[in-house]
Design an enzyme around this catalytic site. Sequence first.
Site, mmCIF file in Angstrom:
data_model
loop_
_atom_site.group_PDB
_atom_site.id
_atom_site.type_symbol
_atom_site.label_atom_id
_atom_site.label_comp_id
_atom_site.label_asym_id
_atom_site.label_seq_id
_atom_site.Cartn_x
_atom_site.Cartn_y
_atom_site.Cartn_z
ATOM 1 N N GLU A 177 0.838 -1.191 0.000
ATOM 2 C CA GLU A 177 0.000 0.000 0.000
ATOM 3 C C GLU A 177 0.875 1.244 0.000
ATOM 4 O O GLU A 177 1.474 1.589 1.015
ATOM 5 C CB GLU A 177 -0.918 -0.005 1.237
ATOM 6 C CG GLU A 177 -1.783 -1.239 1.370
ATOM 7 C CD GLU A 177 -2.693 -1.460 0.183
ATOM 8 O OE1 GLU A 177 -3.279 -0.472 -0.306
ATOM 9 O OE2 GLU A 177 -2.792 -2.607 -0.296
ATOM 10 N N ASP B 278 2.488 -13.890 12.996
ATOM 11 C CA ASP B 278 1.285 -14.564 12.512
ATOM 12 C C ASP B 278 0.281 -13.529 11.995
ATOM 13 O O ASP B 278 -0.298 -12.772 12.776
ATOM 14 C CB ASP B 278 0.680 -15.355 13.690
ATOM 15 C CG ASP B 278 -0.468 -16.244 13.249
ATOM 16 O OD1 ASP B 278 -1.055 -16.012 12.173
ATOM 17 O OD2 ASP B 278 -0.785 -17.186 13.995
ATOM 18 N N HIS C 222 -2.130 10.467 -0.595
ATOM 19 C CA HIS C 222 -2.430 9.216 -1.284
ATOM 20 C C HIS C 222 -2.431 9.393 -2.798
ATOM 21 O O HIS C 222 -2.100 8.470 -3.531
ATOM 22 C CB HIS C 222 -3.771 8.646 -0.811
ATOM 23 C CG HIS C 222 -3.664 7.962 0.520
ATOM 24 N ND1 HIS C 222 -3.803 8.628 1.710
ATOM 25 C CD2 HIS C 222 -3.386 6.668 0.852
ATOM 26 C CE1 HIS C 222 -3.640 7.774 2.720
ATOM 27 N NE2 HIS C 222 -3.384 6.589 2.234
#
Lengths: 441, 441, 441, 441
Positions: free
Chosen positions: D122, D327, D422
């Site tokens: 991302e 995990d 962004h």
Amino acid sequence: MPVSKDQAKEIIRRLTQQGSLDVLSRRLAPTSEAERPFPPDVPRPSDWSAEARRQRIAMLEQHGVDLKQLAGRGSEVDPETLRGNIEQYIGMTQVPTGLIGPLRVNGVHAHGDYYAPLATCEGTLVASYHRGARLVTRAGGAAAIVTTEQVQRAPGFVFRTLADATLFAAWATSEFDRFREIAATRTAHGKLIDLLAHIEGNHAYLIFAYHTGDAAGQNMVTFCTDAICQAILETTPVRPTSWFLEANMSGDKKPTVLSFLQTRGRHAMAEVILPRLIVEKGLHTTPERMAEYWRMSFVGGAQTGSIGVSGHVANGIAALFLACGQDLGCVGEASVGITRLELTESGDLYCSVTLPNLIVGTVGGGTRLPTARECLRIMRCEGSIEGKGQADKFAEICAAVALAGEISILGAICAGQFSTAHEKLGRPRSPHANGVCRVAR
Amino acid sequence: MPVSKDQAKEIIRRLTQQGSLDVLSRRLAPTSEAERPFPPDVPRPSDWSAEARRQRIAMLEQHGVDLKQLAGRGSEVDPETLRGNIEQYIGMTQVPTGLIGPLRVNGVHAHGDYYAPLATCEGTLVASYHRGARLVTRAGGAAAIVTTEQVQRAPGFVFRTLADATLFAAWATSEFDRFREIAATRTAHGKLIDLLAHIEGNHAYLIFAYHTGDAAGQNMVTFCTDAICQAILETTPVRPTSWFLEANMSGDKKPTVLSFLQTRGRHAMAEVILPRLIVEKGLHTTPERMAEYWRMSFVGGAQTGSIGVSGHVANGIAALFLACGQDLGCVGEASVGITRLELTESGDLYCSVTLPNLIVGTVGGGTRLPTARECLRIMRCEGSIEGKGQADKFAEICAAVALAGEISILGAICAGQFSTAHEKLGRPRSPHANGVCRVAR
Amino acid sequence: MPVSKDQAKEIIRRLTQQGSLDVLSRRLAPTSEAERPFPPDVPRPSDWSAEARRQRIAMLEQHGVDLKQLAGRGSEVDPETLRGNIEQYIGMTQVPTGLIGPLRVNGVHAHGDYYAPLATCEGTLVASYHRGARLVTRAGGAAAIVTTEQVQRAPGFVFRTLADATLFAAWATSEFDRFREIAATRTAHGKLIDLLAHIEGNHAYLIFAYHTGDAAGQNMVTFCTDAICQAILETTPVRPTSWFLEANMSGDKKPTVLSFLQTRGRHAMAEVILPRLIVEKGLHTTPERMAEYWRMSFVGGAQTGSIGVSGHVANGIAALFLACGQDLGCVGEASVGITRLELTESGDLYCSVTLPNLIVGTVGGGTRLPTARECLRIMRCEGSIEGKGQADKFAEICAAVALAGEISILGAICAGQFSTAHEKLGRPRSPHANGVCRVAR
Amino acid sequence: MPVSKDQAKEIIRRLTQQGSLDVLSRRLAPTSEAERPFPPDVPRPSDWSAEARRQRIAMLEQHGVDLKQLAGRGSEVDPETLRGNIEQYIGMTQVPTGLIGPLRVNGVHAHGDYYAPLATCEGTLVASYHRGARLVTRAGGAAAIVTTEQVQRAPGFVFRTLADATLFAAWATSEFDRFREIAATRTAHGKLIDLLAHIEGNHAYLIFAYHTGDAAGQNMVTFCTDAICQAILETTPVRPTSWFLEANMSGDKKPTVLSFLQTRGRHAMAEVILPRLIVEKGLHTTPERMAEYWRMSFVGGAQTGSIGVSGHVANGIAALFLACGQDLGCVGEASVGITRLELTESGDLYCSVTLPNLIVGTVGGGTRLPTARECLRIMRCEGSIEGKGQADKFAEICAAVALAGEISILGAICAGQFSTAHEKLGRPRSPHANGVCRVAR
């Protein structure tokens, strides 16, 4: 719940108050009509006449319960006696109260057949709980247990840094024994039993938990915690920049997952196995359909983001609380729990209700009021008797009543009678209601 | 809330019932004593004598409110008239009721100065709400709005496969107009306004939402939904293997995040900006400390897994509901909400309460009962008057009362008076309480 | 879900893209091996040798999938091509990836037999999902549906009063058509489809919902909402004192009940009925025991205050997301859902998984990366193809994989193999592990 | 948290491992550049060239960290070595990894200046966390503490009656010491530290809590609990009708309020006070606006029914977990927490992050994998060193990284740069992106 190892010891102590564990198992087992006959049903259940009411009162008074105020024969209450319960008094709000029962309870403390008073203005409620109570009784009664008991108060302390908050929390919990002594100077009936610390950034919350005896205890825990906090401020090695006696982590007056997972008030449970025949004859449906509905409604409830999943427990709790002078601001928290129905291997219906936040008292608060005292007396739960666990007894009856109500409403939904029952009982008899235009309000 | 585009149109319609949006803004603005004098305070607030009570009743009756039952001058209620409210009647539970006010409300529907009756057995409650009400009034009153209104019923349908459940849900929602017509044959006061479908595996839940007028409406939505379901079963292209009239996704009688995010009952809000001077003089603390406490207690509450975060809203809601014949099983859901306090740029204290699940009615149910009718009349909220929005008015008063209570208790905690107030008012005057051994119960 | 009437129309449109509803029902029905043979199993499942790996790669490449990067034959990635995916690049984190399948999916978009790549470092995970996939396939495959799709962005606006906030919210929602046009100027692939308003005191939140096509879409909805907000500020009749492009009500990167009840990403479901024989032979337990375990674990989960209740969905979602270049910050929200197991009347086991917040994309973001592209290609889900619903297809496969994983782990727990499986596969083969001292880490 | 009195003792033990409490306070205090110079910034942050990457690798290798695999100079991994991490291996999923820092951490275990590797696809994420890290560092660094540590496994036992379930639960908790010994036979690194019992009707859940040392420990607690359960079945005075090794009350792989309120993994916190100047220069906004946004977004989040309230913690946790072999199925639970921002009295910005469910390990599981080992080594967190608390150290860095990320994104939203950042970094440089038609995907 979950209960710690210390609390588990306390559970064993509580459960064996009445005798050994074997005795307990027998005490909690169902008792058939053959073993012990059922007392009479509430007289004339679908009769609204003054005479029917008189008969119900008479039945209760035959058992030695004086019901002057409920029966409308009492004198007006002297406002001066209401100090401690109300300010700026103008009069008495009156709420009609119905009687259900007998409800056989096979509890640790509540052991016998009970009539229970429910104060409500919602038609159908009393009839529905009554139906459930009779079925539970015919099945030999509801097992009932209170496992743990505690009421919390949660002051909050603000520090400059999280290091200070952590040090403070670690120090404070190490002072538990001293705090217990301080609490003991402020109450003869309660006892500080636990202290948890919660740290979030530079905020430290201390959660003090108390046994409150037969009182609901919210005031008691306030006074004791205030005294402890004064001592904390005098001796803490790390000074808070601010502090507040309650910082909204006690769960007081609102359902929270925190309270649901711990005990707040009493953790009470009730259970019955309804034989298939009782389900079929008494509820006009089958154990299979009840189990299927439970699954769907449980998954439905779990999807709504509720705390615990049950049916309409709040109806019965509110009605019993109102009749018995309990704190109605606690209806939300006290009604939180789990209702579970399952088909047994032999084709009967297992039913249980677990209420971990049942905050009740049989002394103090509203239990002093005339009608409340009478209503508690109907269930032999009035006042505080050393070693008798009156509040535990009341809590077990609450759980059994809730169980009766859950069985009845789930049965009504399964049998397709949920709507018709409310049509019949939920509206006044009036020209409009009987006329052609059957409009609902 | 969140409200859809359709609901937003409905909000505009509601808000402009009383005039243009400019009119509305003025209507919701605070009104100082100079603009409109404050009516008299409740007489002799810390006097428990019969005479003080008489003066309070007299003040209310001067305003034309007949309070025969509350004043203890009424005749006993004929049990026959209680049909629709109770079964197996034995008598009237009596709960002491206090009066607070005046509370100035600048609402869309509730616009004026109100006295509010609170029925409770918890000492301090009335005094605390009264204090809050007076401060709100001195600040020019609370703005109050009801934005949306709806009550849900949520039947569940079981299918063989998720494909069937999906097709059914899609079909059913497309039949909305027909369902609305069916609902209209069962009620003259309510209206089906929305239908949502929820699919989980082979389970389909339909959530029917209704306007219920001035009634709380839980029975109304049951009857209408039952009729719709009968029609569904006759015409559905995909047959369910089972169905249930309520599958626990309506939020009835329990707080849920689903209801909190939608409206259930009324979405009511109240707001006031307390000038710094009122905080300092009236609450003996500062806006800064109140804002700090709000932050800590809000974060505290958010950590407990509660639904919404507020203080003791349930106390006021339970007391007002009880006095006014509302459904006490709904105390949990109705009390859910958000309380917010913030320091304004000018150093005053912004305070708001948002209650999205305020399920209230001014007709039907318990509002028929004598004392409830009198209590509603004190606030000019009795019955249903075309175009007057009596239930909206009552909901706005509920929100304003809750706001008053939140301000008072948060103030007490900030000023260090939370414990002392309960010591003073939460216990009966008795030898024990006055003696040396000040033990709490 | 719950879906509105408008969304229900959209569901019908989606479901009938492939043909009539009858066609759809057939498309979603199980297909036995007789009707359509199963493709070969993943070669040599319990063999860690290089040769076994080669055979697996070869099998995939025979189906025309080029796996250069995964096979370790690719060239190093040019950092310049990573612009848009990473900054301050230092190298490639490498996570071992295993293959499961075939998994037969009878979905609306995903229709066929699939091999799925799972990237994880947790031993046992791939073997367990593989076992589930094979059982689902032998039962004729999993039905799978995506019903709804939307991604939200939720700006917040602060006002002086709640009256202003309410008026603003009502105005803004009425401007929806204009906002849709503005959004259309910022994206060719997405579409504004809904707008909800949420009012809390003087705060108004607007929740904009978008179709985002085959992209996950979080950036797209940010850009569009920013543009809409600029237009709002220019034209609003009520000026906010502050505003923020995202005010934490979109559910981005976190599980929320709000998102769980609405759709966020895709609302995808998968379902299979496992014949009793498959449960007994394949899982070494019985449908009765699986159903009993589901009940206990569902009630257990519901008591923890989780959002939705399921088993270890997050394991499979994380592994599939990682292999396929999805946003790993969304693992929490995407894994939220309901797993349901029930005994059918004929004694088989109904199993379903509902995932309402499955936020996935087949274009943009990490799907551009070399191994991600290869992994998507294994499932024929790469890129965006007009009218093909690639993201829907991928979402259906995700749900079917999750279903396989739930069946396998629940089966392991019922058969008492949960611990032994992890002992066998969850630890490296090392002297210690084989030695006398079997200590766990 | 809330922590019990026993856990509080453990906290003190942990905090004083490095010296007295005074030493601790100094250790956690900010350290200015004057006291200790800042190490160099990550080289050429907005340069995607191979040369820039080479410089970053070189800088790390100068500090003695060998990064063969990340640098692309490693040999292919032998599949046989992946036993314990994967089955049915086909190849390595590759995720680009960026470097942030230096991040000054003033923790109990993590004390120094760190560079942290974040693996993500991302765009913007690394740049945003890097910005936050630099500001935290310039403010003297983040204080960080791990207070408690435990991992749970929760078997469930079904009984005929609630009496049996209660007796069993009480008995089992009394056997704690024996269970601890059994656990000790199955692990040399872990230790049973607590046991809670939860009773719901005839269901008893036992919640076993373990210290798991420097391992994440989910397998360890499974093996130990399985051994304990075998012993329980042999000796219990009340036989269950069924039992299951995990009954969904451990919180494994999902966010729950239960885990959030207890510790699951590590309860880690980080904090910094950002001087006004740093907020203004570094974030282009003011402390006042940041505090206002925090209030609105916290209330917003609290209304969504999330567990804890924060911003985008999951982004950083997922990226750090992926790089470091943690995990990924735990991203949801590990990201749960509270972010808090407040204006201080002196006009600066208090910022803290509390992560009570940070389930991490520095040995076992994915930490064995080549790139994970290198990434842990960058932070000097690899492996287990007696008395060094490597996992605590890593947890403190996780919390500090999360804090940096929260500060950066909240700052971006306040400064109106959330969308533009962004747009700049979240999309590939391509003809389309640069062209006229700026459509978002």
